[in-house]
Design an enzyme around this catalytic site. Sequence first.
Site, PDB file in Angstrom:
ATOM      1  N   ASP A   1      18.488  37.438   2.043  1.00  0.00           N
ATOM      2  CA  ASP A   1      19.684  36.603   2.021  1.00  0.00           C
ATOM      3  C   ASP A   1      20.799  37.220   1.182  1.00  0.00           C
ATOM      4  OD1 ASP A   1      18.404  34.825   3.671  1.00  0.00           O
ATOM      5  OD2 ASP A   1      18.018  33.328   2.111  1.00  0.00           O
TER       6      ASP A   1
ATOM      7  N   HIS B   1      22.158  27.730   9.485  1.00  0.00           N
ATOM      8  CA  HIS B   1      21.544  26.659   8.708  1.00  0.00           C
ATOM      9  C   HIS B   1      21.050  27.189   7.370  1.00  0.00           C
ATOM     10  CE1 HIS B   1      17.861  24.292   7.581  1.00  0.00           C
ATOM     11  NE2 HIS B   1      18.808  23.380   7.569  1.00  0.00           N
TER      12      HIS B   1
ATOM     13  N   TYR C   1      10.398  21.530   9.276  1.00  0.00           N
ATOM     14  CA  TYR C   1      11.269  21.547  10.439  1.00  0.00           C
ATOM     15  C   TYR C   1      10.501  21.853  11.707  1.00  0.00           C
ATOM     16  CZ  TYR C   1      11.830  26.314   8.447  1.00  0.00           C
ATOM     17  OH  TYR C   1      11.633  27.538   7.862  1.00  0.00           O
TER      18      TYR C   1
ATOM     19  N   ARG D   1       0.817  -1.219   0.000  1.00  0.00           N
ATOM     20  CA  ARG D   1       0.000   0.000   0.000  1.00  0.00           C
ATOM     21  C   ARG D   1       0.848   1.265   0.000  1.00  0.00           C
ATOM     22  NH1 ARG D   1      -2.661  -0.849   5.523  1.00  0.00           N
ATOM     23  NH2 ARG D   1      -0.521  -1.534   5.838  1.00  0.00           N
TER      24      ARG D   1
ATOM     25  N   ARG E   1      18.335  28.900   0.466  1.00  0.00           N
ATOM     26  CA  ARG E   1      17.748  29.534   1.648  1.00  0.00           C
ATOM     27  C   ARG E   1      18.771  29.478   2.774  1.00  0.00           C
ATOM     28  NH1 ARG E   1      11.971  30.311   1.585  1.00  0.00           N
ATOM     29  NH2 ARG E   1      11.008  29.283  -0.189  1.00  0.00           N
TER      30      ARG E   1
ATOM     31  N   GLU F   1       7.305   6.632  11.913  1.00  0.00           N
ATOM     32  CA  GLU F   1       7.121   7.700  12.883  1.00  0.00           C
ATOM     33  C   GLU F   1       8.104   8.812  12.536  1.00  0.00           C
ATOM     34  OE1 GLU F   1       7.877   5.908  16.704  1.00  0.00           O
ATOM     35  OE2 GLU F   1       5.763   5.410  16.969  1.00  0.00           O
TER      36      GLU F   1
ATOM     37  N   HIS G   1      20.880  30.970   8.173  1.00  0.00           N
ATOM     38  CA  HIS G   1      20.137  31.663   9.213  1.00  0.00           C
ATOM     39  C   HIS G   1      20.293  31.018  10.580  1.00  0.00           C
ATOM     40  CE1 HIS G   1      17.143  32.331   5.678  1.00  0.00           C
ATOM     41  NE2 HIS G   1      18.035  33.304   5.683  1.00  0.00           N
TER      42      HIS G   1
ATOM     43  N   LYS H   1      16.719  22.817  15.531  1.00  0.00           N
ATOM     44  CA  LYS H   1      15.854  22.440  14.415  1.00  0.00           C
ATOM     45  C   LYS H   1      16.016  20.960  14.095  1.00  0.00           C
ATOM     46  CE  LYS H   1      16.528  26.926  12.183  1.00  0.00           C
ATOM     47  NZ  LYS H   1      17.063  27.596  10.984  1.00  0.00           N
TER      48      LYS H   1
ATOM     49  N   GLU I   1      17.085  37.643  14.437  1.00  0.00           N
ATOM     50  CA  GLU I   1      17.600  37.002  13.230  1.00  0.00           C
ATOM     51  C   GLU I   1      19.065  37.357  12.999  1.00  0.00           C
ATOM     52  OE1 GLU I   1      14.561  36.461   9.693  1.00  0.00           O
ATOM     53  OE2 GLU I   1      14.624  38.545  10.361  1.00  0.00           O
TER      54      GLU I   1
ATOM     55  N   GLN J   1       7.043  24.596  17.620  1.00  0.00           N
ATOM     56  CA  GLN J   1       6.448  25.031  16.363  1.00  0.00           C
ATOM     57  C   GLN J   1       6.935  24.119  15.239  1.00  0.00           C
ATOM     58  OE1 GLN J   1       6.721  29.296  15.859  1.00  0.00           O
ATOM     59  NE2 GLN J   1       7.024  29.099  13.664  1.00  0.00           N
ATOM     60  N   ASP J   2       6.070  23.862  14.270  1.00  0.00           N
ATOM     61  CA  ASP J   2       6.449  23.155  13.045  1.00  0.00           C
ATOM     62  C   ASP J   2       6.340  24.142  11.891  1.00  0.00           C
ATOM     63  OD1 ASP J   2       6.739  20.808  14.454  1.00  0.00           O
ATOM     64  OD2 ASP J   2       5.011  19.814  13.598  1.00  0.00           O
ATOM     65  N   ASN J   3       7.355  24.161  11.027  1.00  0.00           N
ATOM     66  CA  ASN J   3       7.361  25.036   9.857  1.00  0.00           C
ATOM     67  C   ASN J   3       7.507  24.193   8.599  1.00  0.00           C
ATOM     68  OD1 ASN J   3       7.348  27.295  11.554  1.00  0.00           O
ATOM     69  ND2 ASN J   3       9.566  27.426  11.563  1.00  0.00           N
TER      70      ASN J   3
END
Length: 183
Positions: free
Chosen positions: A170, A118, A131, A23, A58, A28, A61, A71, A142, A46-48
């Site tokens: 950036d 990162h 992340y 299937r 990107r 996990e 940072h 992260k 920042e 938090q999840d981004n």
Amino acid sequence: MNVTTTPIEGLLIIEPRVFPDDRGYFYESYNKQKYVPAGITVDFVQDNESSSSKGTLRGLHAQAPPFGQGKLVRVTQGSVIDVAIDIRKGSPTYGQHFKIKLSAENKLQFWIPEGFLHGFYTLEDDTVFTYKITNFYDKVSEIGAKITDEALGIDWGVDFGDDIKLSPKDEVLPDFKDFVSPF
């Protein structure tokens, strides 16, 4: 899951146990009870998620203390070259980077604790990067360095003369030699 250390203390590669069948598959993507023995004892707040076209850079940072972020990153669609740079003052690997390919296919995760810049480069269109982070976003905190700084010695596998995509933010980050670490 299998946890692999890297040459830079604190950075971990996590390979989840995948259960495929006719299937599809199941795994996990996070279970705190399994990450704690690996040394990841943080609470994620938090999840981004970002989506990027092929050729997007990107980063690099981080957030300064007290808003530093750990992260746990992975790719759910497409693939990236992911990089973390040690910015911990006094670390024997200060200024060194570790690079890994993350993809929907390999399902690897990369743990990047506080004290690292990162960034990533997308290898495919419609790449989805997710992340989990340990602290909330704080714009004033920042920090970063120019991801295209050749002095960092990162082999992105791309000629920066090619059509790469950078955000205006950036593009104006300092070179690493001008970066001052708050860690």
